[in-house]
Design a protein around this motif. Structure first.
Motif, PDB file in Angstrom:
ATOM      1  N   LEU A  88       0.795  -1.385   0.096  1.00  0.00           N
ATOM      2  CA  LEU A  88       0.010   0.020   0.005  1.00  0.00           C
ATOM      3  C   LEU A  88       0.915   1.287   0.035  1.00  0.00           C
ATOM      4  O   LEU A  88       0.570   1.999  -0.609  1.00  0.00           O
ATOM      5  N   ALA A  89       2.047   1.208   0.918  1.00  0.00           N
ATOM      6  CA  ALA A  89       2.943   2.511   0.699  1.00  0.00           C
ATOM      7  C   ALA A  89       3.714   2.726  -0.406  1.00  0.00           C
ATOM      8  O   ALA A  89       3.739   3.704  -0.517  1.00  0.00           O
ATOM      9  N   ALA A  90       3.943   1.531  -1.114  1.00  0.00           N
ATOM     10  CA  ALA A  90       4.628   1.696  -2.369  1.00  0.00           C
ATOM     11  C   ALA A  90       3.722   2.323  -3.578  1.00  0.00           C
ATOM     12  O   ALA A  90       4.165   3.076  -4.670  1.00  0.00           O
ATOM     13  N   ALA A  91       2.335   2.491  -3.092  1.00  0.00           N
ATOM     14  CA  ALA A  91       1.436   2.782  -4.300  1.00  0.00           C
ATOM     15  C   ALA A  91       0.725   4.091  -4.025  1.00  0.00           C
ATOM     16  O   ALA A  91      -0.051   4.613  -4.843  1.00  0.00           O
ATOM     17  N   SER A  92       0.949   4.557  -2.913  1.00  0.00           N
ATOM     18  CA  SER A  92       0.119   5.812  -2.252  1.00  0.00           C
ATOM     19  C   SER A  92       0.839   6.743  -1.499  1.00  0.00           C
ATOM     20  O   SER A  92       1.920   6.386  -0.772  1.00  0.00           O
ATOM     21  N   SER A  93       0.504   7.963  -1.456  1.00  0.00           N
ATOM     22  CA  SER A  93       0.801   8.665  -0.296  1.00  0.00           C
ATOM     23  C   SER A  93       0.177   8.535   1.078  1.00  0.00           C
ATOM     24  O   SER A  93      -0.563   7.636   1.083  1.00  0.00           O
ATOM     25  N   ARG A  94       0.898   8.944   2.088  1.00  0.00           N
ATOM     26  CA  ARG A  94       0.364   8.477   3.496  1.00  0.00           C
ATOM     27  C   ARG A  94      -0.940   9.026   3.268  1.00  0.00           C
ATOM     28  O   ARG A  94      -1.827   8.044   4.142  1.00  0.00           O
ATOM     29  N   GLU A  95      -1.453  10.300   3.120  1.00  0.00           N
ATOM     30  CA  GLU A  95      -2.868  10.427   3.301  1.00  0.00           C
ATOM     31  C   GLU A  95      -3.813   9.607   2.924  1.00  0.00           C
ATOM     32  O   GLU A  95      -4.889   9.151   3.224  1.00  0.00           O
ATOM     33  N   LYS A  96      -3.549   9.310   1.424  1.00  0.00           N
ATOM     34  CA  LYS A  96      -4.309   8.461   0.767  1.00  0.00           C
ATOM     35  C   LYS A  96      -4.140   7.062   1.076  1.00  0.00           C
ATOM     36  O   LYS A  96      -5.481   6.394   1.292  1.00  0.00           O
ATOM     37  N   GLY A  97      -3.007   6.490   1.411  1.00  0.00           N
ATOM     38  CA  GLY A  97      -3.125   5.076   1.791  1.00  0.00           C
ATOM     39  C   GLY A  97      -3.565   4.795   3.331  1.00  0.00           C
ATOM     40  O   GLY A  97      -4.154   3.887   3.839  1.00  0.00           O
ATOM     41  N   TYR A 139       0.584   5.019   8.503  1.00  0.00           N
ATOM     42  CA  TYR A 139      -0.582   4.672   7.871  1.00  0.00           C
ATOM     43  C   TYR A 139      -1.502   4.206   8.669  1.00  0.00           C
ATOM     44  O   TYR A 139      -2.757   4.376   8.068  1.00  0.00           O
ATOM     45  N   ILE A 140      -1.355   3.747   9.982  1.00  0.00           N
ATOM     46  CA  ILE A 140      -2.431   3.226  10.827  1.00  0.00           C
ATOM     47  C   ILE A 140      -2.626   4.109  11.782  1.00  0.00           C
ATOM     48  O   ILE A 140      -3.749   3.795  12.602  1.00  0.00           O
ATOM     49  N   LEU A 141      -2.018   5.190  12.220  1.00  0.00           N
ATOM     50  CA  LEU A 141      -1.892   5.951  13.230  1.00  0.00           C
ATOM     51  C   LEU A 141      -2.274   7.516  13.018  1.00  0.00           C
ATOM     52  O   LEU A 141      -1.943   8.202  13.910  1.00  0.00           O
ATOM     53  N   SER A 142      -2.811   7.713  11.542  1.00  0.00           N
ATOM     54  CA  SER A 142      -2.772   9.064  11.405  1.00  0.00           C
ATOM     55  C   SER A 142      -4.018   9.696  11.681  1.00  0.00           C
ATOM     56  O   SER A 142      -4.305  11.204  11.600  1.00  0.00           O
ATOM     57  N   SER A 143      -5.093   8.798  12.319  1.00  0.00           N
ATOM     58  CA  SER A 143      -6.440   9.298  12.522  1.00  0.00           C
ATOM     59  C   SER A 143      -6.442  10.237  13.594  1.00  0.00           C
ATOM     60  O   SER A 143      -5.717  10.191  14.531  1.00  0.00           O
ATOM     61  N   ARG A 144      -7.301  11.448  13.657  1.00  0.00           N
ATOM     62  CA  ARG A 144      -7.753  12.416  14.498  1.00  0.00           C
ATOM     63  C   ARG A 144      -8.408  11.836  15.433  1.00  0.00           C
ATOM     64  O   ARG A 144      -8.772  12.454  16.533  1.00  0.00           O
TER      65      ARG A 144
END
Length: 549
Positions: free
Chosen positions: A93-102, A143-148
């Motif tokens: 997933l990280a190889a195909a997307s930005s952090r926000e999108k992924g 990627y899994i802890l960006s949520s507010r």
């Protein structure tokens, strides 16, 4: 955020406020957090990552729709389920997307996992799955802890800590081998990176025990399975990254194990960068293996003389030969072990020439079970078969029985060539014959001379004569043309000059064959077969491959 993701986030917030999580946030305690985030230097598969962004998880020739994914119903124990439960797909997933999108995809799936498994210990808490999950959750924390959503973040971090504590008590319950190594590696990572985690020294001791019982001294896994060897290199690379992120010194034992593991992995790679096919596995994806080797942070020369690992390597100017010169692995380490002793694979540059049929390995497969079992037989490998009998018995329940146990090896190098002679006793009980195979690779890479001897030994004698076949399975795209005297063949392929094959002492034919590709699918091909009969006194067949230019 989609309606589904909003609903899922609301449920996770509600989950985080339940008493279980409230107790973990007792008054006066600081919220949990990662003290550092490791950097995974291994580049993921962009195509698989794009499939994840499009709502599909792809493994081998199968795919799962993420919109319909229910982790509770998914369960564990199958290749697809374990791949999703372990979260290694975060790398793709990280190889195909930005952090926000992924992160939108990753947090949705992580939230789904928490809903299904976060509040109770069940099959998804299997030690090896938790070890893998910790390795990838920490490496891809952004990627899994960006949520507010603080409730979601608290739920995930607390569950991670609970998973680490579960591992602290249960890591040694993982199956011996790669699974146990993965469990302990995850626990070490948690100790290094998670506040309120576990004691690193205890976890390091557990990992050292797991490595010592799973690895030969030469670095190869006792399972003798190349695909698992690649995962071992990956697990140790992620662990090394955790030490560096935490600014802690890497123990010498782990560094040495990682370097030896990489050398053993190099030893079973072919000219195209993929794996040779052993113990029910296939050649894999060369690009994925290249990314792993380049990103693991270590460098090592290919292991050539592997006494424990058992795969010997001959190479000269682009020609590579890998020979299985050991008994099959123990059943507890490799339930799908093969009767492949003294088989070999060969490539000329990126073109594979002689192969084994391989198998689906850890991929989900639609292949009939009887075919998968057939791929474990001696006849599915490029070696000699006496009377259509396996060199090591494959029992009705799938386990390996008696057969090749005593394997002797002699190897030498000089200015002209590399030589290897090896023999096994797999046909002594049934036929009173030792199989001895000799291989010589010229230092110009243009000529391979071989001989298969059947040497009389023991009390058991062949009454009249027994049929034998020496099989050379050919890679897809290699087209054989039998010569007029039926003692040779010309092998043409799109990726290498023609090779001439000659034999003496028996008849040569071309038969149909098959191989299993990197997605677990059957691909038709052909094989050269030398056929004859052997009497009680034994016999010998000599053969030769020679490149035309």
């Amino acid at each position: 955020m989609s309606a589904d993701q909003s609903a899922q986030s609301a449920v996770v917030r509600k989950l985080a406020k339940r008493p279980l999580f409230s107790r973990l946030f007792a008054s006066g305690r600081q919220p949990l957090k990662l003290v550092a985030v490791p950097r995974d230097h291994v580049q993921g598969d962009r195509q698989r990552g794009e499939a994840l962004l499009a709502g599909r998880f792809v493994l081998g020739s199968e795919a799962v729709s993420l919109s319909d994914l229910d982790f509770a119903a998914l369960g564990t124990g199958g290749p697809m389920a374990d791949a999703l439960q372990g979260f290694s797909w975060l790398r793709d997933l990280a190889a195909a997307s930005s952090r926000e999108k992924g992160a939108r995809v990753a947090e949705s799936l992580a939230g789904g996992w928490l809903l299904a498994h976060g509040t109770r210990v069940d099959d998804a808490w299997r030690p090896d799955l938790w070890g893998e999950r910790i390795l990838f959750w920490t490496a891809y924390a952004p990627y899994i802890l960006s949520s507010r959503d603080s409730g979601y973040r608290s739920a995930l971090l607390n569950t991670l800590v609970r998973g680490a504590r579960h591992l602290d008590a249960n890591a040694d319950k993982a199956l011996p081998g790669l699974d146990r190594i993965t469990a302990w590696a995850g626990l070490v990572t948690a100790g290094l990176l998670v506040q309120g985690g576990v004691r690193v020294a205890r976890a390091e001791s557990g990992l050292a025990r797991a490595l010592s019982t799973a690895q030969f001294e030469d670095g190869g896994l006792i399972s003798r399975t190349p695909s698992q060897q690649a995962l071992l290199v990956d697990r140790l690379a992620l662990l090394r990254a955790s030490y560096f992120a935490a600014k802690q010194s890497l123990p010498d034992t782990i560094e040495a194990a990682a370097a030896a593991a990489l050398a053993a992995l190099h030893g079973v790679t072919m000219g195209d960068g993929g794996l040779s096919s052993w113990q029910g596995g296939n050649h894999g994806e060369p690009a994925r293996l290249h990314a792993l080797i380049e990103g693991c942070g270590l460098r090592a020369r290919p292991l050539r003389q592997a006494r424990g690992w058992g795969y010997h390597r001959l190479s000269a100017l682009g020609t590579v030969i890998v020979i299985d010169a050991a008994p099959p692995p123990p059943a507890k380490m490799a339930p799908s072990g093969c009767a492949s002793t003294l088989a070999f694979e060969m490539s000329d540059g990126p073109q594979r020439l002689v192969i084994n049929c391989g198998g689906p390995g850890a991929l989900p497969t639609a292949l009939p079970p009887e075919l998968v079992e057939g791929l474990r037989t001696t006849a599915a490998h490029s070696t000699l078969v006496v009377s259509d009998t396996n060199s090591t018995a494959i029992m009705p329940d799938g386990s390996l029985g008696k057969g090749a146990e005593d394997v002797t090896i002699s190897r030498s190098e000089d200015n002209d060539c590399s030589r290897l002679e090896a023999s096994h006793d797999g046909y002594v009980r049934g036929f009173g014959l030792v199989h001895k195979r000799s291989l010589m690779l010229g230092n110009d890479g243009k000529e391979i001379r071989g001989a298969d001897q059947m040497i009389a030994k023991g009390r058991r004698k062949i009454r009249d004569a027994a049929p034998y076949a020496i099989r050379f399975h050919l890679a897809p795209g290699v087209e054989p043309t039998i010569t007029a005297d039926r003692m040779g063949a010309i092998l043409r392929s799109p990726g290498a000059p023609p090779w001439n094959f000659r034999c003496r002492g028996a008849n040569l034919t071309v038969e149909e064959s098959l191989t299993i590709d990197s997605r677990g699918r059957m691909v038709p091909t052909t094989q050269l077969v030398i056929q004859g009969e052997v009497a009680a006194i034994g016999g010998e067949v000599a053969w030769q491959f020679r490149r035309s230019s």
